[in-house]
Design a protein around this motif. Structure first.
Motif, PDB file in Angstrom:
ATOM      1  N   ASP A 109      41.266  29.605  41.543  1.00 40.23           N
ATOM      2  CA  ASP A 109      40.800  28.740  40.467  1.00 40.23           C
ATOM      3  C   ASP A 109      39.357  29.032  40.060  1.00 40.23           C
ATOM      4  O   ASP A 109      38.873  28.512  39.058  1.00 40.23           O
ATOM      5  N   LEU A 110      38.671  29.882  40.816  1.00 38.81           N
ATOM      6  CA  LEU A 110      37.285  30.237  40.490  1.00 38.81           C
ATOM      7  C   LEU A 110      37.169  31.672  39.985  1.00 38.81           C
ATOM      8  O   LEU A 110      36.053  32.167  39.787  1.00 38.81           O
ATOM      9  N   GLY A 111      38.308  32.291  39.765  1.00 42.59           N
ATOM     10  CA  GLY A 111      38.300  33.674  39.315  1.00 42.59           C
ATOM     11  C   GLY A 111      37.554  33.881  38.007  1.00 42.59           C
ATOM     12  O   GLY A 111      36.965  34.937  37.777  1.00 42.59           O
ATOM     13  N   PHE A 112      37.549  32.854  37.142  1.00 42.24           N
ATOM     14  CA  PHE A 112      36.877  32.990  35.840  1.00 42.24           C
ATOM     15  C   PHE A 112      35.383  33.243  35.995  1.00 42.24           C
ATOM     16  O   PHE A 112      34.740  33.830  35.122  1.00 42.24           O
ATOM     17  N   LEU A 113      34.802  32.828  37.112  1.00 43.36           N
ATOM     18  CA  LEU A 113      33.371  33.036  37.340  1.00 43.36           C
ATOM     19  C   LEU A 113      33.045  34.504  37.580  1.00 43.36           C
ATOM     20  O   LEU A 113      31.897  34.928  37.399  1.00 43.36           O
ATOM     21  N   MET A 114      34.051  35.269  38.009  1.00 49.24           N
ATOM     22  CA  MET A 114      33.829  36.673  38.336  1.00 49.24           C
ATOM     23  C   MET A 114      34.084  37.594  37.148  1.00 49.24           C
ATOM     24  O   MET A 114      33.858  38.793  37.226  1.00 49.24           O
TER      25      MET A 114
END
Length: 202
Positions: free
Chosen positions: A66-71
């Protein structure tokens, strides 16, 4: 065990490629139980920004989905898979171990050497066991790099027909006996024919 967890954590954090439990134990002091340490470490990282995940027979630390967008960052895509490569990759992933002739039978057209070479070069597929049939043809299977790229623990975690249809990747009415290729309109059984020891040898 707490100290063993710290050792496993340090190794996984520092390596870019997934590491097997056997490789972990080889780096750790004699008598350590890397497998048990991994179980505890995996639980400790539940709900965190990074997770301890299993990739094939190995382990790695990866960003929480769910935090992949930050990368994400803007990049120029210089190489894309052709439709033939995508279909071939899908057939291998759903039917492994599979021979070139079987791939061609499912696709209905011949597979060029360039298509296979591209997937081998990307290290998404590799040669599997030889099939114990006339000519003893080689088979192809997906690699750990393929599983790691798509966030899969094993090829059995590939989406089934229901998931593909729900995602809009397959039509509801398809001719029987086709292959569920990634991004194509083919369909087939979702079983993976990987347990055929009597037909193969290493």
């Amino acid at each position: 065990m707490a100290e063993q967890e710290r050792m496993v954590e340090a190794i996984l954090f520092a390596t870019t490629e997934p590491v097997s439990a056997r490789e972990l134990e080889a780096r750790m002091p004699h008598g350590c139980d890397a497998a048990e340490a991994l179980v505890h470490l995996r639980k400790r990282y539940e709900g965190r920004g990074v997770r301890v995940v299993k990739v094939g027979d190995a382990w790695a630390m990866r960003t929480a989905p769910d935090l992949g967008f930050l990368m994400q960052k803007e990049t120029v895509e210089t190489r894309k898979l052709s439709r033939a490569a995508i279909e071939t990759l899908a057939i291998i992933s759903y039917h492994q171990p599979v021979t070139r002739a079987e791939i061609e039978e499912i696709r209905g057209v011949s597979v060029s050497r360039g298509t296979i070479d591209q997937l081998l070069e990307m290290e998404w597929i590799r040669f599997g066991r030889r099939k114990m049939t006339p000519g003893r043809p080689v088979t192809f299977v997906v690699t750990q790099n393929f599983l790691d790229h798509f966030g899969l623990e094993s090829a059995r975690d590939l989406p089934g027909l229901k998931e593909l249809r729900a995602a809009g990747l397959l039509e509801n009415r398809l001719p029987p006996g086709s292959m569920p290729a990634l991004g194509s309109e083919d369909d087939d059984d979702e079983d993976i024919d990987g347990d055929q020891p009597e037909l193969f040898e290493d």
